[in-house]
Design an enzyme around this catalytic site. Structure first.
Site, PDB file in Angstrom:
ATOM      1  CB  CYS A  11       9.898  -2.142   2.297  1.00 18.93           C
ATOM      2  SG  CYS A  11       8.890  -0.834   3.023  1.00 18.93           S
ATOM      3  CG  HIS A 116       5.558  -3.508   1.327  1.00 15.56           C
ATOM      4  ND1 HIS A 116       6.839  -3.883   1.694  1.00 15.56           N
ATOM      5  CD2 HIS A 116       5.252  -4.231   0.213  1.00 15.56           C
ATOM      6  CE1 HIS A 116       7.287  -4.799   0.856  1.00 15.56           C
ATOM      7  NE2 HIS A 116       6.346  -5.024  -0.049  1.00 15.56           N
ATOM      8  CG  ASN A 131       6.885  -7.530  -2.750  1.00 13.96           C
ATOM      9  OD1 ASN A 131       7.550  -7.188  -1.778  1.00 13.96           O
ATOM     10  ND2 ASN A 131       5.568  -7.496  -2.757  1.00 13.96           N
TER      11      ASN A 131
END
EC number: 3.4.19.12
Length: 338
Positions: A11, A116, A131
């Site tokens: 991520c 994350h 995202n």
């Protein structure tokens, strides 16, 4: 507008590339930065002595800048952005809060919760949540941006303001001259499949229950119809059996009458038939001619009398000749009594 979808636990890489709107960093690039940071930390720890307990403990610990899952620390991200002349400022720090800058006037934010990372960036005149766990960019209105960031903070996210000049990108140029409208919010990756699966299980259970109820109803109706059909069938079989027995009995009586005047044949049908008589009774059994129409009750009586006679004949131990003699004696006695 580019949105790098989540792959594995990379991520941080997706966050950086979504921020810069291009494939600028690979896992190898970030790993190299992490290893460089690890080496710098090792050199600083060695200054206290390579034989010290602190140094030996440091060497035994895993890297704090990356792990095997693909996670990279804030230091790695900060160094990666430093290559582009960008810096990170903690959004809720006292220094930044004293500036009292409206979030709408910033260019981008990086958000982190546990392992994350994701980007919130302005493209043109609109804000987007980039995202990598979403199926697409999520449009955020100017009025909702501050509330969105506050909600992230309440959920435990650390938010960093991006300061510096972001590289030019096509999406930014296009959205400078036009605005986009979003009818439906993008969903989390896998949300559609999960909802579909759940929906199928629910409808499947409902359909299964409905089908089961219908099957039970049909089975109840079928069983009721079957019971009625069996009852009718049994009634038909009884009538057919009685009629067949009557036909056999009449046939035997006719054979006995035509063959001789012996009373053996008449005894087999359970009645004594007097020549020339019709409708008389002998021994409590109704008499009738073969051509006479009989009711169901008369058929049942004839059938019962026939089987009673058959049972009596099988139970008698005497021979057929003794039976004949006994019958003749009985007949003689009846004539004398008359």
């Amino acid at each position: 507008m580019a949105l790098i979808m989540q792959e594995g636990s990379l991520c941080a890489q997706h966050c950086l590339n979504n921020l810069l709107q291009g494939e600028y960093f690979t896992p190898v690039d970030l790993s190299s930065i992490a290893q460089q940071l690890d080496e710098e930390e090792r050199i600083r720890m060695a200054e206290g002595g390579v034989l010290s307990e602190e140094y030996r403990t440091f060497l035994q610990q895993p890297s704090g800048n990356m792990d095997d899952s693909g996670f990279f620390s804030i230091q790695v991200i900060s160094n990666a952005l430093g290559v582009w002349g960008l810096e990170l400022i903690l959004f809720n720090s006292r220094e930044y809060q004293r500036l009292m800058i409206d979030p709408v006037n910033e260019r981008a934010f990086i958000c982190n919760y546990k392992e994350h990372w994701f980007t919130v960036r302005k493209l043109g005149q609109q804000w987007f949540n980039l995202n990598s766990l979403l199926t697409g960019p999520e449009l955020i209105s100017d009025t909702y941006l501050a509330l969105f960031l506050a909600q992230l903070q309440q959920e435990g996210y650390s938010i960093f303001v991006i300061r510096g000049n972001l590289p030019e990108c096509e999406a930014d140029q296009i959205l400078e001259i036009m605005r986009v409208e979003q009818q439906h919010r993008p969903k989390l990756i896998g949300e559609d499949e999960a909802q579909t699966s759940s929906g199928q299980r629910t409808s499947g259970q409902h359909a299964l229950e409905t089908r089961h109820g219908l099957e039970e109803s049909v089975m109840d109706e079928d069983e009721e119809e079957l019971r009625k059909a069996l009852a009718l069938s049994r009634q038909d079989m009884e009538v057919e059996d009685e009629e067949a027995d009557l036909r056999r009995a009449i046939q035997l009586s006719m054979q006995g009458a035509s063959g001789s005047s012996s009373l053996i044949g008449t005894k087999e049908v359970g009645a004594t038939m007097t020549p020339g008589s019709s409708g008389s009774t002998t021994g409590g059994v109704a008499q009738s001619t073969p051509s006479e129409s009989l009711t169901a009750e008369e058929l049942r009586r004839r059938r019962q009398a026939y089987f009673d006679r058959q049972s009596q004949q099988q139970a008698q131990p005497t021979s057929s000749q003794d039976t004949k003699v006994a019958g003749e004696e009985q007949d003689t006695g009846s004539k004398h009594s008359q």
